[in-house]
Design an enzyme around this catalytic site. Structure first.
Site, PDB file in Angstrom:
ATOM      1  N   ARG A  85       0.869  -1.179   0.000  1.00 26.68           N
ATOM      2  CA  ARG A  85       0.000   0.000   0.000  1.00 26.68           C
ATOM      3  C   ARG A  85       0.899   1.219   0.000  1.00 26.68           C
ATOM      4  NH1 ARG A  85      -4.871  -0.852   4.343  1.00 26.68           N
ATOM      5  NH2 ARG A  85      -5.944  -2.534   3.303  1.00 26.68           N
ATOM      6  N   ARG A 121      -1.104  10.291   0.098  1.00 26.47           N
ATOM      7  CA  ARG A 121      -2.430  10.857   0.354  1.00 26.47           C
ATOM      8  C   ARG A 121      -2.555  12.186  -0.365  1.00 26.47           C
ATOM      9  NH1 ARG A 121      -2.198   9.682   6.760  1.00 26.47           N
ATOM     10  NH2 ARG A 121      -2.367   7.419   6.638  1.00 26.47           N
ATOM     11  N   ARG A 150      16.328  -9.201   9.981  1.00 24.90           N
ATOM     12  CA  ARG A 150      17.046  -7.971  10.248  1.00 24.90           C
ATOM     13  C   ARG A 150      16.936  -7.679  11.740  1.00 24.90           C
ATOM     14  NH1 ARG A 150      20.520  -6.251   6.681  1.00 24.90           N
ATOM     15  NH2 ARG A 150      20.097  -4.039   7.084  1.00 24.90           N
ATOM     16  N   ARG A 207      16.509   6.269  11.560  1.00 27.40           N
ATOM     17  CA  ARG A 207      15.648   7.260  12.208  1.00 27.40           C
ATOM     18  C   ARG A 207      16.159   7.565  13.604  1.00 27.40           C
ATOM     19  NH1 ARG A 207       9.998   3.918  13.469  1.00 27.40           N
ATOM     20  NH2 ARG A 207      10.880   2.336  14.842  1.00 27.40           N
ATOM     21  N   GLU A 262      18.554   4.613  15.390  1.00 28.09           N
ATOM     22  CA  GLU A 262      18.329   3.213  15.022  1.00 28.09           C
ATOM     23  C   GLU A 262      19.171   2.847  13.806  1.00 28.09           C
ATOM     24  OE1 GLU A 262      14.338   1.863  14.540  1.00 28.09           O
ATOM     25  OE2 GLU A 262      13.644   2.779  16.407  1.00 28.09           O
ATOM     26  N   TYR A 302       5.850 -10.770   9.951  1.00 28.91           N
ATOM     27  CA  TYR A 302       5.801  -9.470  10.607  1.00 28.91           C
ATOM     28  C   TYR A 302       4.361  -9.212  11.033  1.00 28.91           C
ATOM     29  CZ  TYR A 302       6.064  -4.585  11.735  1.00 28.91           C
ATOM     30  OH  TYR A 302       5.980  -3.403  12.409  1.00 28.91           O
ATOM     31  N   ASP A 305       1.723  -6.686  13.404  1.00 30.13           N
ATOM     32  CA  ASP A 305       1.444  -5.569  14.289  1.00 30.13           C
ATOM     33  C   ASP A 305       0.852  -6.108  15.591  1.00 30.13           C
ATOM     34  OD1 ASP A 305       2.354  -3.473  12.696  1.00 30.13           O
ATOM     35  OD2 ASP A 305       0.459  -3.350  11.602  1.00 30.13           O
TER      36      ASP A 305
END
Length: 383
Positions: free
Chosen positions: A173, A177, A249, A279, A300, A348, A350
């Protein structure tokens, strides 16, 4: 008949399944190799600043699953939080995901939504009709300029390879926007636990039928003797890595402290490939209802995961999927063990999906006790 079940891992999967079985009257033993509960969701107060620190990197709760939202709020108060990510690229700061403000700022335009759609399509590589790689997906939908600025360098650092070697599904995705909404997530329910995730998980595990023991690695042989085992460790680790190690990773964190406000936001990405970290996270901004003079920050760094590292992101490319299929076959031949969570299924996940799958898994197990059917090795197909 009362069962005695083992949860290998005191993260979300083990806690949620364990709580459900405990409430149904079963004995639950929870063992974890680390010295704390919560797995990679573990949070703790920094002694010097009072800041709630996400020890293994930030975890922001977002979901459309009303049952999961009600579940976590039953154990901890979740306060409103919107994740607004910024990125530093080519000497300027932009909002992510790419939105109308990002497009107008980057290209020096004042485009309206419909104009921006047409403009971005003019930048896209329309010769790519069926994107197969991450790079093709990005070039097809945003064109080379935005791809170079926001996706290419960050992806090289995060995954350690060229975006042309990654499948298009990683960018399934494309976050673009055509309005000024800079909320990183689009889910109905979004928030942060007022007292941290470890407090929430501690309450989930706080039941008379649950015993938690930390600093206790568990091998396949040590798990014998229980009526059923729910294993949330690495699936290849259950078998002693006898077929080889699945690729991950991992992350390295370089902490630094600051007096005041260092970057004005919780997450600042760095899209340029010559900046070695992906980041910087400033943890007091994850709890905007609190006020702290001091600040705790982490740079990171992403790299290949070694045998002694904490696995974060499953790679799941062709070689890993082939090896995974072999481990899945071995797992399905096991008796009285179910593989759960991010590591147990090499996916992975959430947090909300992890909890949803744990709730479904616990219910499935209780149902098998009623019907006499065997509990499967997986309640969700890892392949």
């Amino acid at each position: 008949m009362t069962k005695h079940c083992l949860m290998v891992g005191a993260g979300l999967s083990g806690a949620v399944i364990g709580r459900m079985l405990a409430e149904a009257g079963h004995r639950v033993t929870v063992l974890d190799a680390r010295g704390h509960i919560g797995g990679n969701c573990h949070t703790e107060r920094d002694a010097d600043t009072g800041v709630m620190v996400h020890v293994y990197g930030p975890h922001i709760f977002h979901t459309d699953d009303a049952e999961v939202w009600d579940y976590v709020n039953g154990f901890e108060t979740f306060l409103p939080y919107k994740n607004r990510v910024k990125t530093t690229s080519q000497g300027a700061v932009y909002s992510l995901p790419v939105n109308l403000h990002t497009i107008n700022q980057f290209f020096g335009q004042t485009l309206r939504p419909d104009e921006a759609r047409v403009f971005l399509e003019s930048k896209a590589d329309t010769s790519i009709s069926d994107p197969q790689t991450f790079e093709e997906q990005a070039l097809r939908f945003v064109g080379p300029e935005l791809y170079e600025a926001f996706f290419k360098g960050y992806t090289i650092k995060q995954w350690g390879c060229s975006p042309s070697d990654l499948p298009a599904s990683i960018l399934k995705r494309l976050p673009v926007r055509f309005n000024y909404d800079d909320n990183y997530f689009f889910h109905k329910f979004q928030g942060m636990p007022e007292n941290g995730y470890s407090a929430m998980i501690g309450r989930i595990l706080d039941h008379a039928n649950i015993t938690v023991t930390l600093n206790t690695p568990v091998s396949r042989d040590q798990a014998a003797g229980y009526d059923h085992v729910f294993y949330s460790g690495p699936i290849d680790g259950w078998f002693g890595f006898d077929l080889g190690r699945l690729g991950y990773r991992t992350l390295d964190f370089e902490r630094f402290d600051y007096r005041g406000d260092y970057q004005g936001c919780a997450v600042m990405n760095y899209g340029d490939v010559d900046v070695p970290y992906t980041r910087i996270t400033e943890h007091k901004h994850f709890a905007p209802w609190e006020s702290h003079e001091g600040s705790v920050l982490y740079k990171e760094f992403s790299r290949a995961c070694g045998p002694d590292d904490i696995p974060y992101y499953p790679i799941r490319q062709v070689a890993e999927k082939t090896l995974l299929a072999e481990y899945v076959a071995k797992a399905e031949a096991e008796a009285n063990v179910t593989f759960v969570g991010r590591l147990g299924t090499y996916r992975y996940l959430d947090m909300d999906v992890t909890i949803r799958e744990a709730l479904d898994c616990g219910r499935r197990y209780l149902a098998t006790l009623e019907t006499g059917e065997p509990m499967p090795a997986f309640t969700v197909n890892p392949l």
